[in-house]
Design a protein around this motif. Structure first.
Motif: not given
Length: 282
Positions: A120-127
């Motif tokens: 589980d690589m987590g939620v991608p961060a686009f900010e």
């Protein structure tokens, strides 16, 4: 100094694993560079330490260093190797699901077999501020000047910063010039992994990555995750994608924004060794 280590790789992305479960991490940046030298040392894309947990919700902590001695925040192929290493050391059993602590925070891993791991690589961060990337506002695509070229990139963090560029041909000579320039571009204050993506279809991508601090690599797990995240956010791929890198293939599952992203692939043992610490550091 003498240092026992294990050499491993995840689809060609290679690592020196150091057991620090019962002692402090013993290396400084110069020693890391010396071990990473592929002619006078052992050679690796990243060196990984396995240490006692710092977060009580996790089973172990792992540290990551690039060949230039700089620390890294996350490594997708590396965490699979950490999981397989822990299984071989008797710390995990096939079928176990545990949390491991990376420099970027906890990750959940599931051992599917002795050499197959899903993460589980987590939620991608686009900010932009979280990547970090200098931009006035968040967008699916950004124009960025690279040398005398203007490229359209996607920017995302998977625990480390990524610049993702879609190209028609991964063999184009210009990529070998663009990779180092993107990795050190001033709009990425902490540098970036530069990924170049060729779309095969909605379920398949081809990828090459120039990693900050390490250079061109046969595989980059977070780079595969970043490529799928950028392309999925644009609506150009499905929620399960096979990513082909020079060293092999990974499967990436992502339902889209707000969901965690899962990466599945192999981990391989190569050999055990002992670094004697001889010769000058580079």
């Amino acid at each position: 100094m003498k240092l026992a280590f294990t050499k491993m790789h995840g689809i060609g992305n290679d690592f020196v694993m150091v057991d620090c479960r019962h002692r402090p991490f013993p290396l400084d940046a110069a020693q890391i560079r010396a071990i990473g030298d592929r002619h006078a040392g052992v050679g690796f894309d990243q060196l990984i330490s396995i240490e006692p947990r710092r977060d009580p919700s996790c089973a172990f902590y792992y540290g990551i260093w690039n060949t230039d001695g700089s620390p890294a925040g996350q490594c997708g192929n590396g965490v699979r190797c950490v999981t397989a290493w822990l299984h071989r050391a008797g710390e995990l059993a096939v079928g176990d699901t545990v949390r491991l602590e990376s420099p970027s925070g906890p990750v959940t891993v599931r051992l599917l077999g002795p050499y197959e791991v899903t993460v589980d690589m987590g939620v991608p961060a686009f900010e932009p501020a979280r990547i970090p990337f200098r931009a006035e506002a968040e967008a699916d695509s950004y124009a960025i000047e690279v040398g005398d070229q203007s490229l359209q990139i996607g920017a995302v963090s998977m625990g480390n910063p990524h610049a993702v560029t879609v190209v028609p041909d991964l063999g184009a000579p210009t990529l070998f010039r663009w990779g180092p320039l993107l990795s050190t571009h001033e709009r990425f204050p902490k540098g970036a992994n530069a990924g170049f993506v060729q779309v095969v279809n909605r379920e398949q991508l081809r990828l090459r990555v120039h990693e900050r601090g390490s250079g061109w690599t046969l595989a980059c797990g977070t780079g595969a995750c970043a490529a799928v995240a950028v392309m999925r956010r644009r609506g150009e791929v499905d929620d399960r994608v096979r990513v082909s890198l020079p060293g092999g293939k990974l499967t990436i599952d992502w339902a889209g924004p707000g969901h965690t992203l899962w990466m599945t692939g192999p981990a391989a043992f190569v050999f055990e060794g002992e670094w004697l610490g001889s010769g000058p550091a580079r």
